[in-house]
Design a protein around this motif. Structure first.
Motif, PDB file in Angstrom:
ATOM      1  N   ARG A   1       0.892  -1.229  -0.149  1.00  0.00           N
ATOM      2  CA  ARG A   1       0.165  -0.171  -0.033  1.00  0.00           C
ATOM      3  C   ARG A   1       0.904   1.216  -0.098  1.00  0.00           C
ATOM      4  O   ARG A   1       0.519   2.334  -0.224  1.00  0.00           O
ATOM      5  N   PHE A   2       2.112   1.179   0.472  1.00  0.00           N
ATOM      6  CA  PHE A   2       3.000   2.036   0.487  1.00  0.00           C
ATOM      7  C   PHE A   2       3.937   2.205  -0.763  1.00  0.00           C
ATOM      8  O   PHE A   2       4.840   3.181  -0.854  1.00  0.00           O
ATOM      9  N   GLY A   3       3.479   1.441  -1.821  1.00  0.00           N
ATOM     10  CA  GLY A   3       4.446   1.413  -2.943  1.00  0.00           C
ATOM     11  C   GLY A   3       4.259   2.587  -3.955  1.00  0.00           C
ATOM     12  O   GLY A   3       5.418   2.928  -4.407  1.00  0.00           O
ATOM     13  N   PRO A   4       3.375   3.260  -4.230  1.00  0.00           N
ATOM     14  CA  PRO A   4       2.995   3.966  -5.384  1.00  0.00           C
ATOM     15  C   PRO A   4       4.139   5.227  -4.714  1.00  0.00           C
ATOM     16  O   PRO A   4       4.804   5.859  -5.789  1.00  0.00           O
ATOM     17  N   ASN A   5       4.104   5.866  -3.669  1.00  0.00           N
ATOM     18  CA  ASN A   5       4.804   7.207  -3.379  1.00  0.00           C
ATOM     19  C   ASN A   5       6.398   6.573  -3.046  1.00  0.00           C
ATOM     20  O   ASN A   5       7.252   7.517  -3.271  1.00  0.00           O
ATOM     21  N   HIS A   6       6.513   5.404  -2.909  1.00  0.00           N
ATOM     22  CA  HIS A   6       7.856   4.845  -2.657  1.00  0.00           C
ATOM     23  C   HIS A   6       8.730   4.955  -4.294  1.00  0.00           C
ATOM     24  O   HIS A   6       9.828   5.352  -4.386  1.00  0.00           O
ATOM     25  N   VAL A   7       7.755   4.399  -5.200  1.00  0.00           N
ATOM     26  CA  VAL A   7       8.184   4.534  -6.405  1.00  0.00           C
ATOM     27  C   VAL A   7       8.295   5.931  -6.965  1.00  0.00           C
ATOM     28  O   VAL A   7       9.184   6.367  -7.906  1.00  0.00           O
ATOM     29  N   ARG A   8       7.370   6.794  -6.647  1.00  0.00           N
ATOM     30  CA  ARG A   8       7.574   8.073  -7.049  1.00  0.00           C
ATOM     31  C   ARG A   8       8.760   8.695  -6.471  1.00  0.00           C
ATOM     32  O   ARG A   8       9.426   9.488  -7.124  1.00  0.00           O
ATOM     33  N   GLN A   9       9.142   8.491  -5.342  1.00  0.00           N
ATOM     34  CA  GLN A   9      10.235   9.000  -4.602  1.00  0.00           C
ATOM     35  C   GLN A   9      11.458   8.267  -5.335  1.00  0.00           C
ATOM     36  O   GLN A   9      12.654   9.422  -5.481  1.00  0.00           O
ATOM     37  N   SER A  10      11.448   7.369  -5.754  1.00  0.00           N
ATOM     38  CA  SER A  10      12.667   6.693  -6.427  1.00  0.00           C
ATOM     39  C   SER A  10      12.701   7.171  -7.882  1.00  0.00           C
ATOM     40  O   SER A  10      13.694   6.688  -8.562  1.00  0.00           O
ATOM     41  N   SER A  11      11.952   8.014  -8.580  1.00  0.00           N
ATOM     42  CA  SER A  11      11.799   8.395  -9.879  1.00  0.00           C
ATOM     43  C   SER A  11      12.538   9.702 -10.069  1.00  0.00           C
ATOM     44  O   SER A  11      12.352  10.078 -11.410  1.00  0.00           O
ATOM     45  N   MET A  12      13.164  10.160  -9.182  1.00  0.00           N
ATOM     46  CA  MET A  12      13.523  11.635  -9.055  1.00  0.00           C
ATOM     47  C   MET A  12      14.478  11.769 -10.168  1.00  0.00           C
ATOM     48  O   MET A  12      14.751  13.019 -10.790  1.00  0.00           O
ATOM     49  N   LEU A  13      15.410  10.883 -10.409  1.00  0.00           N
ATOM     50  CA  LEU A  13      16.400  10.797 -11.197  1.00  0.00           C
ATOM     51  C   LEU A  13      16.202  10.406 -12.852  1.00  0.00           C
ATOM     52  O   LEU A  13      16.869  10.536 -13.817  1.00  0.00           O
TER      53      LEU A  13
END
Length: 361
Positions: free
Chosen positions: A58-70
């Motif tokens: 359930r916490f995956g979407p924001n984790h992937v967003r955070q990891s997409s910054m580069l």
């Protein structure tokens, strides 16, 4: 040759705006409410009440967003800049009910319908794999029955989990039973390891799925798997579903049901890259559970996978725009454009060639 489309709004310039400032959206893209319309929409589904082992997706979407910054706009292997050539926007998360699978399925279906009703393509970040069923439903309503390629360590075509017909192990059975999939044009890629019983494989085949086993990968190689995928999917509308556990736990430890012997990140990215040129109308990426991640290993892999899926959608949008542009052009305009394209080292778009490196290699 045709009326100019509005200039897409892409991510802010990383040379002037640091990547770590402002609200987090996927790849620093604008929010959907800031641009009004989009060719491709990214949405999150923070739901994991369908898991049967480790929770946390359930916490995956924001984790992937955070990891997409580069992530950066230009894709050199496909010679396309999806983040700036097309309007892509982050729609935020669908409302879900952590206590009700039925309510959540309805919310996801309605939310997806709304986002794709104007022709946009949807890249969804989960959440557990139960979210694939309502996403397939909404996409099939828009495009008709779908060819499906499912990257996963597990079949996810089981019938009942703990007395429930909906879980992260059942979405593709439910979708096939409902007629949302094309039974001659679906396959799993990366299935591996022990199964519950031999009969599960027969039931899976009866639903219309072929299997490219993970254990076959060394023999088939990347080109062999891509050839099997493209032959099976054909020219139908394609839906791509990626469970992050298709990767080996060395490359994606943060998932609910890890399985040894999976793909490397590079191998999976190459396989997805090999879908370029197909009519990919929707995709999901699921089962990222950040509580088990370290140094964003899984999140970074997941963000790149989502970027790759967006990119193959953008390739198809580019092809279709080119065909439409030439259909409306005068013969003189066509000739002029072909001369310019070939003179620049490309191939003629009216000859049916695909000027993307991934298809030519």
């Amino acid at each position: 040759m045709t009326a100019a489309r509005p200039t897409p709004i892409g991510p802010p310039d990383a040379a002037t705006v640091p990547r770590y400032v402002n609200a987090t959206t996927f790849a620093r893209l604008p929010r959907l409410d800031q641009v009004g319309r989009a060719d491709i929409v990214v949405a999150g589904v923070p739901f994991d009440s369908g898991v049967t082992y480790r929770p946390g997706a359930r916490f995956g979407p924001n984790h992937v967003r955070q990891s997409s910054m580069l992530l950066r706009p230009y894709h050199p292997m496909l010679d396309i800049a999806p983040l700036t050539d097309f309007q892509i926007a982050d729609a935020g998360d669908f409302a879900v009910n952590p206590f009700s699978m039925d309510s959540t399925i309805e919310s996801i279906t309605n939310g997806a319908r709304e986002l794709i009703s104007g022709g946009a393509r949807l890249m969804t970040i989960g959440g557990d794999h139960s979210i694939a069923f309502p996403l397939l439903k909404a996409t099939a309503e828009q495009h008709g029955p779908l060819a499906v390629v499912h990257f996963d360590a597990h079949l996810d075509t089981w019938d009942i989990d703990f007395g429930s017909c909906h879980s992260h192990g059942t979405p593709f059975r439910r979708a096939a039973e409902a007629g949302y999939t094309l039974r001659e044009n679906c396959l799993h890629v990366g299935i591996r390891g022990p199964q519950f019983e031999k009969e599960d494989l027969a039931a899976d085949a009866d639903l219309g799925f072929q299997i490219v086993w993970g254990e076959w990968f060394d023999e088939l190689g990347i080109k062999g798997v891509i050839a099997r995928m493209r032959e099976r999917l054909g020219d139908h509308p394609v839906y791509v579903s990626v469970d992050i556990d298709v990767l080996d736990p060395a490359f994606a430890p943060a998932t609910g049901t890890p399985e040894a012997g999976g793909f490397s990140s590079r191998e999976l990215l190459a396989l997805i890259n090999g879908l370029a040129g197909l009519n990919v109308v929707g995709a999901d990426l699921v089962e990222v559970a950040p509580a088990y991640d370290h140094a964003e290993i899984t999140g970074i892999a997941a963000a790149r996978i989502a970027y790759e899926l967006i990119s193959v959608m953008a390739v198809d949008l580019h092809q279709r725009a080119t065909v439409a542009e030439f259909a409306e052009a005068t013969p003189a305009e066509v000739t002029e454009a072909v001369i310019a394209e070939v003179g620049a080292g490309g191939s003629s778009p009216v000859a049916g060639d695909m000027p993307f490196a991934a298809v030519e290699r």
